[in-house]
Motif scaffolding. Structure first.
Motif, PDB file in Angstrom:
ATOM      1  N   VAL A 273      39.450  18.316 -29.848  1.00  0.00           N
ATOM      2  CA  VAL A 273      40.284  17.104 -29.793  1.00  0.00           C
ATOM      3  C   VAL A 273      39.937  16.171 -30.950  1.00  0.00           C
ATOM      4  N   ARG A 274      38.638  16.018 -31.256  1.00  0.00           N
ATOM      5  CA  ARG A 274      38.250  15.191 -32.411  1.00  0.00           C
ATOM      6  C   ARG A 274      38.833  15.760 -33.697  1.00  0.00           C
ATOM      7  N   GLU A 275      38.776  17.074 -33.851  1.00  0.00           N
ATOM      8  CA  GLU A 275      39.315  17.709 -35.055  1.00  0.00           C
ATOM      9  C   GLU A 275      40.832  17.504 -35.146  1.00  0.00           C
ATOM     10  N   ILE A 276      41.533  17.649 -34.041  1.00  0.00           N
ATOM     11  CA  ILE A 276      42.987  17.437 -34.013  1.00  0.00           C
ATOM     12  C   ILE A 276      43.309  15.997 -34.383  1.00  0.00           C
ATOM     13  N   GLU A 277      42.612  15.050 -33.771  1.00  0.00           N
ATOM     14  CA  GLU A 277      42.877  13.633 -34.049  1.00  0.00           C
ATOM     15  C   GLU A 277      42.625  13.321 -35.519  1.00  0.00           C
TER      16      GLU A 277
ATOM     17  N   ARG B 297      42.729   6.034 -31.288  1.00  0.00           N
ATOM     18  CA  ARG B 297      42.533   5.307 -32.553  1.00  0.00           C
ATOM     19  C   ARG B 297      43.569   4.188 -32.597  1.00  0.00           C
ATOM     20  N   THR B 298      43.151   3.012 -33.016  1.00  0.00           N
ATOM     21  CA  THR B 298      44.100   1.908 -33.178  1.00  0.00           C
ATOM     22  C   THR B 298      44.415   1.739 -34.663  1.00  0.00           C
TER      23      THR B 298
ATOM     24  N   GLN C  35      36.464   7.647 -27.407  1.00  0.00           N
ATOM     25  CA  GLN C  35      36.539   8.989 -26.835  1.00  0.00           C
ATOM     26  C   GLN C  35      36.015   8.987 -25.407  1.00  0.00           C
ATOM     27  N   GLY C  36      36.542   9.917 -24.622  1.00  0.00           N
ATOM     28  CA  GLY C  36      36.063  10.092 -23.263  1.00  0.00           C
ATOM     29  C   GLY C  36      36.959  11.056 -22.508  1.00  0.00           C
TER      30      GLY C  36
ATOM     31  N   SER D 103      39.806   3.916 -38.587  1.00  0.00           N
ATOM     32  CA  SER D 103      38.634   4.489 -39.230  1.00  0.00           C
ATOM     33  C   SER D 103      38.082   5.593 -38.329  1.00  0.00           C
ATOM     34  N   ASP D 104      37.594   6.673 -38.936  1.00  0.00           N
ATOM     35  CA  ASP D 104      37.053   7.790 -38.154  1.00  0.00           C
ATOM     36  C   ASP D 104      35.886   7.370 -37.270  1.00  0.00           C
TER      37      ASP D 104
END
Length: 192
Positions: A26-30, A163-164, A175-176, A169-170
């Motif tokens: 999910v982090r990679e996709i985002e 992310r807003t 996350q959760g 910014s990365d």
């Protein structure tokens, strides 16, 4: 005594590895979607265990980065995301997700979507008419543009990233496992 056998208990370590692999995916996709900027359409991804995908399609190895191949070799729960193109037309996100289903070879699914949100006290002041409410929402000074990335594994964990636009910014991505429970449930329903 009779020959009733019980299925083996799930391995808690396996659950932890699956949850970690999902969070990584999910982090990679985002991060990938963020690279394309804001004002993007909904994007949908199939999640497959990389090692199993390589076993069924060996030619896939030529398309994957060597770091991905090494990660898959080290962890059989490593996930690869496959963006879905040619999504069916739908009036809204609920309609799109309601029309999706995945074959058993897909281990999970993820979606990214952008939304405009207001603080709860500001929502109370929106007009009842949907068109007027949308106009007021888009013009409201307290509005926040957010991008949500939500992934779920079939009969397994969920992970969300948020992310807003105001803090794009990365290192400012929230996350959760349950940041947007309604969207988690809708993505999970595509796997039923």
């Amino acid at each position: 005594m009779g020959g009733v056998s019980t299925p083996p208990s799930p391995d808690p370590a396996d659950d932890v590895r699956a949850a970690r692999a999902l969070a990584d995916a999910v982090r990679e996709i985002e991060h990938h979607v963020a690279g394309a900027g804001w004002d993007a359409p909904v994007r949908v991804f199939a999640l497959v265990r990389t090692r199993a995908a390589l076993a069924s399609e060996p030619g896939l190895a030529e398309q994957l980065d060597p770091a991905v191949l090494a990660a898959a070799e080290a962890d059989d729960w490593h996930l690869t995301s496959v963006e879905q193109e040619g999504l069916p037309d739908a009036q809204d996100l609920e309609g799109l997700l309601g029309g999706l289903s995945w074959p058993p070879t897909v281990d999970g699914a993820a979606v990214t979507v952008e939304r405009v949100v207001l603080p709860p006290e500001a929502e109370a002041d929106l007009p009842a008419d949907p068109e007027q409410a949308l106009t007021a929402l888009l013009a409201h000074p307290a509005r926040q543009d957010v991008r949500l990335a939500v992934g779920v594994l079939r009969d397994g964990p969920a992970w969300c990233a948020l992310r807003t636009r105001a803090h794009d910014s990365d290192d400012a991505v929230g996350q959760g496992p349950d940041l947007v429970p309604g969207l988690v449930a809708a993505v999970r329903a595509t796997l039923d």
